[in-house]
Design a protein around this motif. Structure first.
Motif, PDB file in Angstrom:
ATOM      1  N   PRO A   1      47.567  17.114  44.668  1.00  0.00           N
ATOM      2  CA  PRO A   1      48.449  17.936  45.511  1.00  0.00           C
ATOM      3  C   PRO A   1      49.738  17.224  45.890  1.00  0.00           C
ATOM      4  O   PRO A   1      50.783  17.858  46.035  1.00  0.00           O
ATOM      5  N   GLU A   2      49.690  15.886  46.055  1.00  0.00           N
ATOM      6  CA  GLU A   2      50.899  15.153  46.426  1.00  0.00           C
ATOM      7  C   GLU A   2      51.931  15.186  45.290  1.00  0.00           C
ATOM      8  O   GLU A   2      53.135  15.262  45.542  1.00  0.00           O
ATOM      9  N   LEU A   3      51.447  15.125  44.035  1.00  0.00           N
ATOM     10  CA  LEU A   3      52.360  15.191  42.891  1.00  0.00           C
ATOM     11  C   LEU A   3      53.063  16.547  42.852  1.00  0.00           C
ATOM     12  O   LEU A   3      54.268  16.629  42.580  1.00  0.00           O
ATOM     13  N   ILE A   4      52.309  17.608  43.113  1.00  0.00           N
ATOM     14  CA  ILE A   4      52.892  18.956  43.108  1.00  0.00           C
ATOM     15  C   ILE A   4      54.014  19.047  44.122  1.00  0.00           C
ATOM     16  O   ILE A   4      55.097  19.575  43.845  1.00  0.00           O
ATOM     17  N   SER A   5      53.773  18.510  45.306  1.00  0.00           N
ATOM     18  CA  SER A   5      54.793  18.529  46.366  1.00  0.00           C
ATOM     19  C   SER A   5      56.009  17.690  45.963  1.00  0.00           C
ATOM     20  O   SER A   5      57.154  18.089  46.180  1.00  0.00           O
ATOM     21  N   GLU A   6      55.746  16.546  45.363  1.00  0.00           N
ATOM     22  CA  GLU A   6      56.825  15.639  44.956  1.00  0.00           C
ATOM     23  C   GLU A   6      57.713  16.270  43.882  1.00  0.00           C
ATOM     24  O   GLU A   6      58.942  16.204  43.948  1.00  0.00           O
TER      25      GLU A   6
ATOM     26  N   THR B   1      62.003  17.499  42.877  1.00  0.00           N
ATOM     27  CA  THR B   1      62.661  16.673  41.858  1.00  0.00           C
ATOM     28  C   THR B   1      63.515  17.556  40.963  1.00  0.00           C
ATOM     29  O   THR B   1      63.003  18.482  40.333  1.00  0.00           O
ATOM     30  N   PRO B   2      64.824  17.304  40.883  1.00  0.00           N
ATOM     31  CA  PRO B   2      65.685  18.144  40.035  1.00  0.00           C
ATOM     32  C   PRO B   2      65.375  17.962  38.555  1.00  0.00           C
ATOM     33  O   PRO B   2      64.996  16.873  38.115  1.00  0.00           O
ATOM     34  N   ARG B   3      65.552  19.036  37.786  1.00  0.00           N
ATOM     35  CA  ARG B   3      65.372  19.042  36.333  1.00  0.00           C
ATOM     36  C   ARG B   3      63.961  18.693  35.899  1.00  0.00           C
ATOM     37  O   ARG B   3      63.733  18.200  34.811  1.00  0.00           O
TER      38      ARG B   3
ATOM     39  N   ARG C   1      65.433  15.671  28.925  1.00  0.00           N
ATOM     40  CA  ARG C   1      65.280  14.413  28.201  1.00  0.00           C
ATOM     41  C   ARG C   1      66.466  13.477  28.395  1.00  0.00           C
ATOM     42  O   ARG C   1      66.374  12.277  28.109  1.00  0.00           O
ATOM     43  N   TYR C   2      67.614  14.002  28.873  1.00  0.00           N
ATOM     44  CA  TYR C   2      68.782  13.168  29.088  1.00  0.00           C
ATOM     45  C   TYR C   2      68.835  12.584  30.500  1.00  0.00           C
ATOM     46  O   TYR C   2      69.686  11.758  30.799  1.00  0.00           O
ATOM     47  N   GLU C   3      67.910  13.038  31.360  1.00  0.00           N
ATOM     48  CA  GLU C   3      67.863  12.498  32.718  1.00  0.00           C
ATOM     49  C   GLU C   3      66.614  11.658  32.960  1.00  0.00           C
ATOM     50  O   GLU C   3      66.631  10.757  33.813  1.00  0.00           O
ATOM     51  N   TYR C   4      65.533  11.963  32.239  1.00  0.00           N
ATOM     52  CA  TYR C   4      64.284  11.222  32.418  1.00  0.00           C
ATOM     53  C   TYR C   4      63.708  10.856  31.060  1.00  0.00           C
ATOM     54  O   TYR C   4      63.882  11.581  30.080  1.00  0.00           O
TER      55      TYR C   4
ATOM     56  N   GLU D   1      58.779   7.548  32.116  1.00  0.00           N
ATOM     57  CA  GLU D   1      59.000   7.728  33.563  1.00  0.00           C
ATOM     58  C   GLU D   1      58.162   8.876  34.101  1.00  0.00           C
ATOM     59  O   GLU D   1      57.591   8.787  35.194  1.00  0.00           O
ATOM     60  N   VAL D   2      58.061   9.960  33.346  1.00  0.00           N
ATOM     61  CA  VAL D   2      57.271  11.110  33.779  1.00  0.00           C
ATOM     62  C   VAL D   2      55.789  10.755  33.830  1.00  0.00           C
ATOM     63  O   VAL D   2      55.086  11.060  34.807  1.00  0.00           O
ATOM     64  N   VAL D   3      55.305  10.086  32.776  1.00  0.00           N
ATOM     65  CA  VAL D   3      53.891   9.699  32.734  1.00  0.00           C
ATOM     66  C   VAL D   3      53.570   8.731  33.871  1.00  0.00           C
ATOM     67  O   VAL D   3      52.533   8.858  34.547  1.00  0.00           O
ATOM     68  N   SER D   4      54.465   7.765  34.126  1.00  0.00           N
ATOM     69  CA  SER D   4      54.241   6.797  35.213  1.00  0.00           C
ATOM     70  C   SER D   4      54.186   7.490  36.566  1.00  0.00           C
ATOM     71  O   SER D   4      53.375   7.136  37.434  1.00  0.00           O
ATOM     72  N   GLN D   5      55.038   8.498  36.742  1.00  0.00           N
ATOM     73  CA  GLN D   5      55.051   9.229  38.009  1.00  0.00           C
ATOM     74  C   GLN D   5      53.724   9.937  38.249  1.00  0.00           C
ATOM     75  O   GLN D   5      53.219   9.971  39.382  1.00  0.00           O
TER      76      GLN D   5
END
Length: 338
Positions: free
Chosen positions: A263-268, A272-274, A291-294, A298-302
């Motif tokens: 649930p915390e990831l959903i809120s985060e 988050t833009p884009r 793909r030009y911003e992230y 980075e997405v997997v780590s988040q």
């Protein structure tokens, strides 16, 4: 060396303009009015021997008109064409002998005779040597699975069977150039795959140059390395398929399966833009991102910061999204692809 070369190629038609009703028809009979419709504006086109090229655009963009000029059916209003060293509209017979064509809405098979007899007639028309004809017929029959219907007349064939037979008929004389106009229209997945595999094999083994016009974007991704987009009679992009995807398909999607709800990831992510999250259930979801911003890492780590990741897979945006954006006028392309 270019096998197809067009310079300043254009085509215009005169269209009759009539007022509605009987009065309009009578008036047009005595005082006819016409307007000029430009189907293809001056364009330059060069295709190398052995290339597989997708020539795409919205309805009315000028695709079919261009192909008809390249095949010699139509005479250009201006410009020059060379197809394997021949001017197609001045030397139609010679040009017809070196090209194959498959049009999804039409057939070149004789309607009331068995398919194999249509092939035999084409052997005589194209003066195909006996050994070449026999070898090609055997190979095509096996690769396209035509054994079950080769002795049936064209009128008794299903659409998928007819398209396979038309493809074989177009290639019996080993043409160096093959034009395909909607070759898989209306076909089921298994027949589409069979036809695509056959086309790829012919291109690889015989270096047949293939020019494909289609609205089936699966055909484009499976068969073609080069993409030409035409709109309102002008070429707006000419380059590699991979380049247009990498340059203009900004979005990527990663699908996750996790060990517990997050649930915390959903809120985060909602802040988050884009980035956009779509839930399949509590433990399966997808995240689309620019793909030009992230980066994917980075997405997997988040996501991993919030719990256990059991599995994930990534998908790039497909060519359908890019071409749709072009059709909708959301991408600014030119002939250099810049």
């Amino acid at each position: 060396m270019s096998i197809i070369e067009a310079r300043g190629l254009s085509k215009s038609f005169m269209q009759a303009v009539k007022e509605p009703g009987l009065g309009g028809a009578v008036k047009h009979l005595f005082v006819p009015k016409h307007i000029e419709k430009v189907a293809v504006k001056p364009l330059n086109l060069s295709v190398e021997a052995g290339e597989t090229v997708a020539y795409v655009g919205p309805n009315g963009a000028g695709k079919s008109t261009t192909i008809k000029m390249l095949t010699g059916i139509l005479m250009p209003s201006a410009g020059s064409i060379s197809v394997n060293g021949i001017n197609p509209y001045k030397k139609r017979m010679e040009n017809a002998a070196q090209i194959g064509a498959v049009f999804g809405q039409r057939t070149q098979l004789w309607w009331d005779i068995p398919i194999v007899e249509s092939f035999s007639l084409l052997k005589d028309i194209y003066q195909i040597p006996g050994p070449v004809y026999k070898a090609n017929l055997e190979q095509f029959t096996e690769l396209l699975g035509m054994n079950e219907f080769i002795h049936l007349s064209a009128r008794k064939l299903s659409l998928g069977q007819r398209m396979r037979a038309d493809l074989a008929a177009a290639l019996l004389h080993n043409p160096p150039i093959l034009y395909l106009d909607e070759p898989t229209i209306g076909l089921d997945v298994s027949v589409k795959q069979k036809i695509r595999e056959f086309i790829k094999k012919i291109n690889q083994e015989q270096m047949t140059t293939i020019m494909l016009t289609t609205h089936d974007l699966g055909d484009i991704e499976d068969l073609c390395r080069r993409l030409i987009i035409i709109d309102h009679g002008s070429i707006i992009y000419d380059g590699s398929l991979s380049e247009v995807k990498s340059r203009f398909a900004r979005d990527r999607v990663i699908f996750f399966q996790v060990g517990a709800p997050m649930p915390e990831l959903i809120s985060e992510l909602s802040q988050t833009p884009r980035m956009k999250l779509e839930l399949q259930n509590d433990q399966e979801f997808s995240i689309s991102f620019d793909r030009y911003e992230y980066t994917a890492s980075e997405v997997v780590s988040q996501v991993m910061k919030h719990g256990e990741v059991i599995d994930f897979r990534m998908e790039d945006a497909n060519i359908e999204q890019v071409i749709k954006a072009v059709y909708d006028g959301n991408l600014n392309l030119n002939q250099d692809g810049k």
